[in-house]
Design an enzyme around this catalytic site. Structure first.
Site, PDB file in Angstrom:
ATOM      1  N   HIS A   6     -13.898  46.821  19.247  1.00 54.14           N
ATOM      2  CA  HIS A   6     -12.635  47.550  19.402  1.00 54.14           C
ATOM      3  C   HIS A   6     -12.732  48.997  18.934  1.00 54.14           C
ATOM      4  CE1 HIS A   6     -11.009  43.521  20.231  1.00 54.14           C
ATOM      5  NE2 HIS A   6     -10.284  44.234  21.062  1.00 54.14           N
TER       6      HIS A   6
ATOM      7  N   CYS B  60      -8.198  45.153  33.215  1.00 56.83           N
ATOM      8  CA  CYS B  60      -7.846  45.987  32.058  1.00 56.83           C
ATOM      9  C   CYS B  60      -8.956  46.018  31.019  1.00 56.83           C
ATOM     10  CB  CYS B  60      -6.539  45.517  31.425  1.00 56.83           C
ATOM     11  SG  CYS B  60      -6.645  43.866  30.731  1.00 56.83           S
TER      12      CYS B  60
ATOM     13  N   ASP C 216     -14.006  40.243  27.321  1.00 56.24           N
ATOM     14  CA  ASP C 216     -14.210  38.855  26.900  1.00 56.24           C
ATOM     15  C   ASP C 216     -14.840  38.023  28.002  1.00 56.24           C
ATOM     16  OD1 ASP C 216     -13.470  38.518  24.189  1.00 56.24           O
ATOM     17  OD2 ASP C 216     -11.435  39.057  24.772  1.00 56.24           O
TER      18      ASP C 216
ATOM     19  N   ARG D  94     -19.820  39.995  21.806  1.00 54.76           N
ATOM     20  CA  ARG D  94     -19.579  41.400  22.151  1.00 54.76           C
ATOM     21  C   ARG D  94     -19.770  42.349  20.985  1.00 54.76           C
ATOM     22  NH1 ARG D  94     -13.118  41.330  23.608  1.00 54.76           N
ATOM     23  NH2 ARG D  94     -13.059  43.498  23.012  1.00 54.76           N
TER      24      ARG D  94
HETATM   25  C1  PEP Z   1     -10.802  42.187  27.368  1.00 53.91           C
HETATM   26  O1  PEP Z   1     -11.210  41.200  26.773  1.00 53.91           O
HETATM   27  O2  PEP Z   1     -11.393  42.684  28.356  1.00 53.91           O
HETATM   28  C2  PEP Z   1      -9.560  42.870  26.930  1.00 53.91           C
HETATM   29  C3  PEP Z   1      -9.035  43.821  27.669  1.00 53.91           C
HETATM   30  O3  PEP Z   1      -9.013  42.498  25.758  1.00 53.91           O
HETATM   31  P1  PEP Z   1      -9.611  42.841  24.302  1.00 53.91           P
HETATM   32  O4  PEP Z   1     -10.676  43.879  24.484  1.00 53.91           O
HETATM   33  O5  PEP Z   1      -8.471  43.319  23.474  1.00 53.91           O
HETATM   34  O6  PEP Z   1     -10.154  41.534  23.836  1.00 53.91           O
HETATM   35 MG    MG Z   2      -9.883  40.147  25.453  1.00 52.16          MG
END
Ligand code: PEP
Ligand code: MG
Length: 754
Positions: free
Chosen positions: A362, A674, A627, A637
């Site tokens: 993140h 997204c 994810d 990740r």
């Molecule tokens: C994802 O997993 O691609 C996502 C957009 O959510 P996050 O990165 O907050 O897990």
């Molecule tokens: Mg996610």
């Protein structure tokens, strides 16, 4: 043997530079194995030769001078095979080379072990014996372990320029630390170390000009620690046996000892700030005990370190951290947190370098949102030594140059100039529509929420918010936020964008986002209690959030709700029932509310295979490729060790996306992406080819993706997608797309310079 090994490893870690570390290793190994010679050869990849860099047993004058051409001799053989070569009579081996200049006689026994880092053989550790001798398994593994230890030290030395003194020919452009390219851009700036409090090992080396006040602060911290230990001793005097109480006496004695205090003061007077002066002194004292044979005495080392931590805590508590952030701050740290990042004034943050994490952590997502280049997972990062140093960050290639050579700075200054030109080209995209050359519009939405104030470009340039992560609201508090606090926060989001839609995602904690006040320990957090799994087990947390969202929407009517981490169809049914319940209750309470559209994130493989069943139940779908990649490829990740395998352009991910788009089409549900893939110029074209309805990304990517969309036709994107789907690995897909972007004059979006 284990005992000796442990000791050598510690000594090597403490060595001030690589030269000393190498000397230590050859001396200690020769002794431990009772060999006649121990030497280290390092490979100079520019000159294609193996250079003798340390020896015990051969002529010292040969060090740094004697070298073997690459692929020659037994040393060359060890490098080629990347495994040990153990010969009882080396002279009979066809690859045996006799080198005069080292003063060697005919050594028969030979054991060479490769020094490997990240799959690359950096050199060879060799032991030799005049008589024939086959080294036993224990000896081989002993050398192996030491070679692994050396590898990290060599990588750092190579990057920092330390090795140049030993290998003067290496080109400065080749001296860098490597990590994961995590946010694009190149920048030069000054390092500011972010570190955890009360952790002695994390304290960076720093100089001070306020010597007197640092000395005073240190002495006060010592006095407070003494007081604390005394009262602790008194309090425990009735409960602890006498021998345990003696520990406090010993610690108090140490505190009173001139050595600890005066040596620290001396270091401060030489210009170090109190915290690193303390760290330095404590380490030297602790190491004396580390090296003792007696187990009991060795334990005392941890007492000294504990004492150091206590003093440090007072030092840090006493003085709230006043960090000076230079104009171009490069935030470096072992494991940079979102909060540490948020502490840097946005206009001063130039780049981020972290030893842990990867491009899908993140913090990296945040960096992209802020438009700051980032390199994550720089495993050899010597964090404590970087404070105040000049650093170049190349976020495209994942390179970090520490105190770069002027020729490197010049090259990067040129690239930065070209980057600025690209930024100007991007500015020209403002206000234009994201429309392909054959007239297909792809609405671009914004990802928000990891930090509250990074909507610089996004506010005007996006069609709304495609993903608002609500975790921050929970993370920055010391308890769950109440309904009113949440209403206020969501209302602010909704009204900033109204009448454009805003998708608020329900709480997705767990995984790498723990809440400090809701702790639980799991061995595999990403496969554990996360996202809607927690929401279903704690409906009270979920319902409070949903009520707040629905209330915030009153009078605005642009809210959409999205559920993360769906892995079963029944989860969708159950959560929708809860949402309906919250809505109905609010109505009963006379709130003038409406039921918002509800969608889900597709980010777990099981949801891909049941996409039609899920699509039927909801209003929209949004693919979380971060994810989805993690779970499809079975790659954590956040783990830098496997970061190179985490690739969201893997053909398997592309195929899953195609399947999602096709499944959603059965029920005519819109699909958005997204995850970070949507903001990647290489991938956006493929998503366009798939017929994804919209893309949602960090603010920093909006104009870039708009430029890409406006450069392609949907038809061209479709044919590129067909080619990509026939490929077997992500590298080929990337090459295909890099070539295509280059042809379109968009290469500057994915590498340094134009
Ligand atoms: C994802 O997993 O691609 C996502 C957009 O959510 P996050 O990165 O907050 O897990
Ligand atoms: Mg996610």
């Amino acid at each position: 043997m284990l005992e000796i090994l442990h000791r050598i490893v510690q000594e090597v870690n403490a060595a001030p530079d690589l030269g000393e570390a190498l000397k230590l290793i050859v001396q200690r190994v020769k002794q431990a194995i009772k060999a006649d010679v121990c030497s280290v050869y390092l490979t100079d990849f520019d000159r294609r030769e193996h250079v003798l860099l340390a020896t015990e047993g051969l002529r010292q004058e040969a060090v740094g001078k004697v070298s073997l051409p690459m692929h020659r001799g037994l040393v060359g053989l060890v490098c080629e095979r990347a495994e040990p070569v153990n010969l009882d009579d080396a002279t009979e081996h066809p690859r045996y080379l006799f080198i005069h200049a080292t003063g060697e006689t005919q050594y028969r026994g030979f054991l060479g072990v490769p020094i490997i880092q990240n799959r690359k053989v950096l050199g060879v550790l060799v032991v030799r014996q005049v008589q024939s001798r086959k080294f036993d398994d224990n000896e081989v593994t002993f050398l192996f372990t030491l070679a692994a230890q050396l590898a990290g030290a060599i990588t750092y030395a190579r990057a920092s320029g330390e090795l140049t003194q030993l290998q003067p020919t290496r080109s400065p452009l080749n001296r860098y630390l490597s990590g994961q390219p995590s946010a694009p851009g190149v920048v030069t700036g000054k390092a500011v170390v972010a570190y955890q409090l009360a952790d002695l090992d994390a304290v960076p080396y720093r100089t001070t000009e306020n010597i007197q006040s640092e000395v005073t602060a240190f002495k006060e911290a010592v006095a407070m620690t003494r007081q604390e230990l005394k009262s602790l001793k008194e309090r425990l005097s009735t409960e602890l046996p006498v021998e345990e109480q003696a520990l406090f006496d010993a610690l108090l004695l140490m505190l009173g000892s001139d050595a600890l205090v005066s040596q620290t003061v001396e270091r401060i007077e030489q210009g170090q700030w109190a915290q690193s002066a303390l760290r330095h002194t404590i380490e030297i004292h602790a190491r004396v005990f580390d090296n003792m044979d007696d187990v009991y005495l060795r334990e005392r080392a941890s007492d000294i370190r504990d004492l150091g931590r206590r003093i440090l805590m007072h030092l840090q508590l006493d003085k709230p951290r006043e960090i000076h952030y230079p104009e171009k701050t490069i935030l470096v740290g072992d494991d940079i947190s979102a909060v540490q990042l948020a502490e840097v004034p946005t206009e001063r943050l130039a780049a981020i370098v972290s030893a842990k994490g990867s491009s899908s952590s993140h913090v990296a997502i945040l960096a992209r949102a802020m438009g700051a280049p980032a390199v994550m997972g720089v495993t050899d990062l010597p964090v404590g030594r970087l404070e105040g140093l000049e650093i170049i960050v190349d976020g495209y290639r994942g390179r970090v140059y520490v105190s770069p050579d002027p020729s490197v700075s010049d090259e990067y200054a040129r690239l930065a100039k070209e980057e600025a030109e690209i930024s100007r080209d991007l500015e020209a995209m403002k206000g234009l529509k994201a429309e392909t050359t054959d007239g297909v519009t792809v609405p671009l939405y914004l990802n928000t929420g990891l930090i509250s104030d990074v909507m610089t470009v996004g506010l005007e340039e996006s069609e709304g918010v495609g993903l608002h992560r609500t975790e921050l609201l929970y993370i920055v508090r010391d308890r769950f936020p109440g309904e009113e606090v949440q209403v206020e926060s969501y209302q602010q989001m909704l009204s900033s964008f109204a009448p454009r839609p805003v998708i608020l995602r329900t709480l997705d904690i767990g995984g790498d986002k723990p809440l400090p006040y809701f702790p639980f320990v799991e061995s595999n957090p990403f496969l554990g209690w996360r996202g809607v799994r927690i929401s279903l087990d704690h409906p009270e947390i979920f319902l409070t959030q949903i009520r707040a969202m629905i209330r915030a929407n009153i009078g605005l009517n642009n809210l959409q709700i999205m559920l993360p981490m769906i892995s079963k169809v029944s989860e969708v049914d159950e959560l929708q029932m809860l949402i309906q319940r919250a809505h109905d209750e609010l109505l009963e309470e006379n709130y003038d509310v409406v039921m918002p559209p509800v969608g889900v994130m597709i980010e777990v493989p099981s949801a891909v295979y049941q996409i039609d069943e899920i699509a039927r139940r909801v209003d929209f779908l949004s693919v979380g490729t971060n994810d989805l990649t993690q779970y499809l490829l079975a790659v954590d990740r956040n783990n830098p060790r496997v970061a190179a395998i985490f690739d969201d352009m893997h053909p398997a991910v592309l195929r899953a996306l195609v399947q999602i788009v096709e499944g959603a089409a059965i029920y005519r549900r819109p699909v958005s992406v997204c995850g970070e893939l949507a903001g990647n110029p290489l991938a956006a074209v493929l998503l366009l080819g798939m017929g994804v309805d919209s893309l949602s990304m960090s603010a920093g990517s909006l104009l870039k993706i708009k430029w890409v969309i406006r450069s392609y036709s949907r038809a061209r994107a479709k044919s590129l997608l067909q080619a990509a789907l026939r490929m077997t690995d992500a590298r080929q897909v990337r090459e295909l797309m890099e070539k295509s972007l280059d042809e379109m004059g968009l290469g500057g979006l994915v590498r340094p310079g134009k």
